[in-house]
Design a protein around this motif. Structure first.
Motif, PDB file in Angstrom:
ATOM      1  N   GLY A   1      39.558   1.487  37.579  1.00 35.87           N
ATOM      2  CA  GLY A   1      39.105   0.109  37.726  1.00 35.87           C
ATOM      3  C   GLY A   1      37.601  -0.043  37.660  1.00 35.87           C
ATOM      4  O   GLY A   1      37.037  -0.991  38.195  1.00 35.87           O
ATOM      5  N   GLY A   2      36.924   0.924  37.013  1.00 41.31           N
ATOM      6  CA  GLY A   2      35.481   0.779  36.830  1.00 41.31           C
ATOM      7  C   GLY A   2      34.648   1.370  37.944  1.00 41.31           C
ATOM      8  O   GLY A   2      33.447   1.166  37.992  1.00 41.31           O
ATOM      9  N   LYS A   3      35.282   2.149  38.843  1.00 38.92           N
ATOM     10  CA  LYS A   3      34.485   2.774  39.918  1.00 38.92           C
ATOM     11  C   LYS A   3      34.157   4.207  39.526  1.00 38.92           C
ATOM     12  O   LYS A   3      35.031   4.955  39.108  1.00 38.92           O
ATOM     13  CB  LYS A   3      35.282   2.781  41.223  1.00 38.92           C
ATOM     14  N   ARG A   4      32.896   4.567  39.703  1.00 40.06           N
ATOM     15  CA  ARG A   4      32.480   5.910  39.331  1.00 40.06           C
ATOM     16  C   ARG A   4      33.140   6.953  40.238  1.00 40.06           C
ATOM     17  O   ARG A   4      33.037   6.851  41.462  1.00 40.06           O
ATOM     18  CB  ARG A   4      30.963   6.036  39.465  1.00 40.06           C
ATOM     19  N   PRO A   5      33.855   7.953  39.652  1.00 39.64           N
ATOM     20  CA  PRO A   5      34.449   8.981  40.509  1.00 39.64           C
ATOM     21  C   PRO A   5      33.339   9.806  41.152  1.00 39.64           C
ATOM     22  O   PRO A   5      32.344  10.095  40.505  1.00 39.64           O
ATOM     23  CB  PRO A   5      35.257   9.848  39.541  1.00 39.64           C
ATOM     24  N   ILE A   6      33.510  10.128  42.416  1.00 37.86           N
ATOM     25  CA  ILE A   6      32.461  10.887  43.114  1.00 37.86           C
ATOM     26  C   ILE A   6      32.658  12.373  42.839  1.00 37.86           C
ATOM     27  O   ILE A   6      33.720  12.916  43.134  1.00 37.86           O
ATOM     28  CB  ILE A   6      32.536  10.631  44.634  1.00 37.86           C
ATOM     29  N   PRO A   7      31.643  13.054  42.251  1.00 32.36           N
ATOM     30  CA  PRO A   7      31.804  14.497  42.048  1.00 32.36           C
ATOM     31  C   PRO A   7      32.002  15.186  43.398  1.00 32.36           C
ATOM     32  O   PRO A   7      31.391  14.788  44.380  1.00 32.36           O
ATOM     33  CB  PRO A   7      30.479  14.930  41.406  1.00 32.36           C
ATOM     34  N   ASN A   8      32.848  16.225  43.405  1.00 31.90           N
ATOM     35  CA  ASN A   8      33.177  16.912  44.663  1.00 31.90           C
ATOM     36  C   ASN A   8      31.949  17.298  45.456  1.00 31.90           C
ATOM     37  O   ASN A   8      31.858  17.077  46.641  1.00 31.90           O
ATOM     38  CB  ASN A   8      33.959  18.194  44.365  1.00 31.90           C
ATOM     39  N   SER A   9      30.965  17.892  44.732  1.00 31.84           N
ATOM     40  CA  SER A   9      29.836  18.469  45.454  1.00 31.84           C
ATOM     41  C   SER A   9      28.942  17.415  46.097  1.00 31.84           C
ATOM     42  O   SER A   9      28.255  17.699  47.040  1.00 31.84           O
ATOM     43  CB  SER A   9      29.015  19.323  44.501  1.00 31.84           C
ATOM     44  N   SER A  10      28.936  16.181  45.553  1.00 35.40           N
ATOM     45  CA  SER A  10      27.984  15.217  46.095  1.00 35.40           C
ATOM     46  C   SER A  10      28.373  14.748  47.490  1.00 35.40           C
ATOM     47  O   SER A  10      27.558  14.232  48.216  1.00 35.40           O
ATOM     48  CB  SER A  10      27.846  14.013  45.166  1.00 35.40           C
ATOM     49  N   ALA A  11      29.653  14.947  47.823  1.00 38.17           N
ATOM     50  CA  ALA A  11      30.087  14.500  49.137  1.00 38.17           C
ATOM     51  C   ALA A  11      29.722  15.518  50.202  1.00 38.17           C
ATOM     52  O   ALA A  11      29.783  15.240  51.379  1.00 38.17           O
ATOM     53  CB  ALA A  11      31.590  14.282  49.123  1.00 38.17           C
ATOM     54  N   SER A  12      29.295  16.706  49.778  1.00 36.43           N
ATOM     55  CA  SER A  12      29.167  17.785  50.740  1.00 36.43           C
ATOM     56  C   SER A  12      27.769  17.913  51.353  1.00 36.43           C
ATOM     57  O   SER A  12      27.547  18.801  52.138  1.00 36.43           O
ATOM     58  CB  SER A  12      29.570  19.099  50.083  1.00 36.43           C
ATOM     59  N   PHE A  13      26.823  17.082  50.955  1.00 41.70           N
ATOM     60  CA  PHE A  13      25.537  17.094  51.656  1.00 41.70           C
ATOM     61  C   PHE A  13      24.995  15.670  51.722  1.00 41.70           C
ATOM     62  O   PHE A  13      25.374  14.805  50.947  1.00 41.70           O
ATOM     63  CB  PHE A  13      24.534  18.048  51.004  1.00 41.70           C
ATOM     64  N   THR A  14      24.109  15.481  52.693  1.00 46.65           N
ATOM     65  CA  THR A  14      23.645  14.116  52.940  1.00 46.65           C
ATOM     66  C   THR A  14      22.349  13.831  52.179  1.00 46.65           C
ATOM     67  O   THR A  14      21.658  14.751  51.726  1.00 46.65           O
ATOM     68  CB  THR A  14      23.360  13.910  54.438  1.00 46.65           C
ATOM     69  N   LYS A  15      22.021  12.547  52.089  1.00 40.10           N
ATOM     70  CA  LYS A  15      20.776  12.142  51.435  1.00 40.10           C
ATOM     71  C   LYS A  15      19.585  12.686  52.231  1.00 40.10           C
ATOM     72  O   LYS A  15      18.586  13.097  51.659  1.00 40.10           O
ATOM     73  CB  LYS A  15      20.730  10.617  51.338  1.00 40.10           C
ATOM     74  N   GLU A  16      19.735  12.692  53.570  1.00 38.75           N
ATOM     75  CA  GLU A  16      18.637  13.203  54.406  1.00 38.75           C
ATOM     76  C   GLU A  16      18.352  14.677  54.070  1.00 38.75           C
ATOM     77  O   GLU A  16      17.201  15.088  53.960  1.00 38.75           O
ATOM     78  CB  GLU A  16      19.007  13.057  55.892  1.00 38.75           C
ATOM     79  N   GLN A  17      19.437  15.459  53.895  1.00 38.28           N
ATOM     80  CA  GLN A  17      19.240  16.877  53.545  1.00 38.28           C
ATOM     81  C   GLN A  17      18.558  16.999  52.178  1.00 38.28           C
ATOM     82  O   GLN A  17      17.624  17.773  52.008  1.00 38.28           O
ATOM     83  CB  GLN A  17      20.584  17.611  53.551  1.00 38.28           C
ATOM     84  N   ALA A  18      19.034  16.217  51.212  1.00 36.48           N
ATOM     85  CA  ALA A  18      18.446  16.278  49.861  1.00 36.48           C
ATOM     86  C   ALA A  18      16.979  15.872  49.888  1.00 36.48           C
ATOM     87  O   ALA A  18      16.122  16.554  49.308  1.00 36.48           O
ATOM     88  CB  ALA A  18      19.235  15.380  48.918  1.00 36.48           C
ATOM     89  N   ASP A  19      16.675  14.791  50.595  1.00 38.13           N
ATOM     90  CA  ASP A  19      15.283  14.318  50.658  1.00 38.13           C
ATOM     91  C   ASP A  19      14.389  15.337  51.365  1.00 38.13           C
ATOM     92  O   ASP A  19      13.240  15.549  50.978  1.00 38.13           O
ATOM     93  CB  ASP A  19      15.198  12.970  51.408  1.00 38.13           C
ATOM     94  N   THR A  20      14.942  15.967  52.408  1.00 39.46           N
ATOM     95  CA  THR A  20      14.137  16.947  53.155  1.00 39.46           C
ATOM     96  C   THR A  20      13.826  18.161  52.283  1.00 39.46           C
ATOM     97  O   THR A  20      12.695  18.667  52.276  1.00 39.46           O
ATOM     98  CB  THR A  20      14.877  17.376  54.444  1.00 39.46           C
ATOM     99  N   ILE A  21      14.810  18.628  51.532  1.00 44.86           N
ATOM    100  CA  ILE A  21      14.576  19.789  50.647  1.00 44.86           C
ATOM    101  C   ILE A  21      13.501  19.441  49.616  1.00 44.86           C
ATOM    102  O   ILE A  21      12.578  20.220  49.353  1.00 44.86           O
ATOM    103  CB  ILE A  21      15.890  20.230  49.957  1.00 44.86           C
ATOM    104  N   ARG A  22      13.587  18.239  49.075  1.00 48.10           N
ATOM    105  CA  ARG A  22      12.598  17.811  48.083  1.00 48.10           C
ATOM    106  C   ARG A  22      11.202  17.726  48.725  1.00 48.10           C
ATOM    107  O   ARG A  22      10.216  18.145  48.152  1.00 48.10           O
ATOM    108  CB  ARG A  22      13.007  16.456  47.516  1.00 48.10           C
ATOM    109  N   ARG A  23      11.144  17.210  49.952  1.00 45.94           N
ATOM    110  CA  ARG A  23       9.858  17.093  50.638  1.00 45.94           C
ATOM    111  C   ARG A  23       9.264  18.479  50.906  1.00 45.94           C
ATOM    112  O   ARG A  23       8.077  18.711  50.721  1.00 45.94           O
ATOM    113  CB  ARG A  23      10.048  16.317  51.957  1.00 45.94           C
ATOM    114  N   ILE A  24      10.126  19.418  51.314  1.00 44.92           N
ATOM    115  CA  ILE A  24       9.658  20.773  51.608  1.00 44.92           C
ATOM    116  C   ILE A  24       9.094  21.431  50.347  1.00 44.92           C
ATOM    117  O   ILE A  24       8.043  22.060  50.361  1.00 44.92           O
ATOM    118  CB  ILE A  24      10.796  21.604  52.236  1.00 44.92           C
ATOM    119  N   ARG A  25       9.800  21.249  49.234  1.00 37.64           N
ATOM    120  CA  ARG A  25       9.330  21.813  47.967  1.00 37.64           C
ATOM    121  C   ARG A  25       7.954  21.281  47.582  1.00 37.64           C
ATOM    122  O   ARG A  25       7.151  21.980  46.989  1.00 37.64           O
ATOM    123  CB  ARG A  25      10.276  21.407  46.835  1.00 37.64           C
TER     124      ARG A  25
END
Ligand code: GTP
Ligand code: MG
Length: 273
Positions: free
Chosen positions: A189-213
């Motif tokens: 029905g036009g909804k983007r399927p969520i890739p398995n891996s994207s559900a397994s970490f949070t935006k906060e974790q992703a942003d923190t890793i990027r900030r650390i880099r």
């Protein structure tokens, strides 16, 4: 239903979709498409002028898919030509060159260009994005590693593939997964399927890793001001350690980020009496 979802979506029936390529000039967009459609590679750079258009038929499960591919020019000069082509798109191939950091940093600008051209009623949530980290054959010049690219893509719910238009590595797999995800979207029905891996970490974790880099020194990495007390440093360290501990965080690059934080704490504590 969203405007960019094709009307004919019954299982088994043929489907017509529109995909576009996006990314800086010379990252290899045209070569990726050529490698998939014509099974060949051209080493001479022939800049796309405005847009190249092609049609191809592919089979995904029980469906025949007619794919209209709009291969966009990456050069800023062609902005006026490109902006007509963003609407009614089901799939975007977002390409960068792993040896050109600028082309990776530009991905956000490409998303912003699309968003702006779609206008306030445009919906990018219902578009499948695949990020292609291209030219992985050029190992000597690589400056954007897999974890950095994957993190950027997966934290946005995008697919991520490492590709080489030159050797063909990753190309078929990328297109098959990309087209299958678009078919899933149409059947969903036009909804983007969520890739398995994207559900397994949070935006906060992703942003923190990027900030650390991107941090400039150990203090910055821990998020404390130079001159902070031992207590403040330990508190900041514990917060990051809990967030990024490899047992708890599976975001790409979390292990390296965790090690960097441990080292930063050691270095900072040495300077505090
Ligand atoms: P524009 O049309 O200007 O936006 O560029 P583009 O992104 O379509 O780039 P194109 O596909 O024309 O490729 C640019 C240059 O990179 C060409 O010289 C290609 O031969 C080269 N190239 C593309 N893909 C690869 C790859 O995977 N590996 C290597 N080594 N070179 C590549
Ligand atoms: Mg091109």
């Amino acid at each position: 239903m969203d405007a960019n979802v094709p009307k004919r979506k019954e299982p088994g029936k043929s489907l017509r979709i529109k995909v576009i390529s996006m990314g800086n000039a010379e990252v290899g967009k045209s070569c990726i498409i050529k490698r998939y459609c014509e099974k060949r590679f051209v080493s001479k750079y022939l800049a796309t002028i405005g847009i190249d258009y092609g049609v191809t038929k592919v089979q995904v499960r029980d469906r025949e898919i007619k794919v209209n591919i709009f291969d966009m020019a990456g050069h800023p000069f062609f902005y006026e030509v490109r902006n007509e082509f963003y609407k009614d798109t089901q799939g975007v191939m977002l390409v960068y060159d792993v040896g050109q950091k600028d082309s990776f940093d530009a991905l956000d600008t490409w998303l912003a260009e699309m968003k702006q051209d779609l206008g306030p009623h445009g919906n990018m949530e219902n578009v499948v994005f695949v990020v292609c980290a291209n030219k992985i054959d050029c190992t000597k010049h690589r400056c954007v590693d897999e974890s950095e690219g994957r993190l950027w893509a997966e934290s946005r719910g995008f697919l991520y593939f490492e590709t080489s238009a030159q050797t063909g590595e990753g190309i078929n797999e990328m297109f098959q997964t990309f087209y299958a995800a678009i078919v899933d979207l149409c059947e969903n029905g036009g909804k983007r399927p969520i890739p398995n891996s994207s559900a397994s970490f949070t935006k906060e974790q992703a942003d923190t890793i990027r900030r650390i880099r991107n941090s400039k020194d150990s203090w910055d990495m821990l998020g404390v001001k130079p001159g902070a007390s031992r207590d403040e440093v330990n508190k900041a360290y514990r917060r990051l350690a809990v967030l990024l501990h490899p047992d708890k965080c599976v975001a790409p690059g979390s292990e390296d980020a965790f090690k960097a934080v441990v080292n930063a704490r050691t270095a900072v504590l040495k300077n505090i009496k």
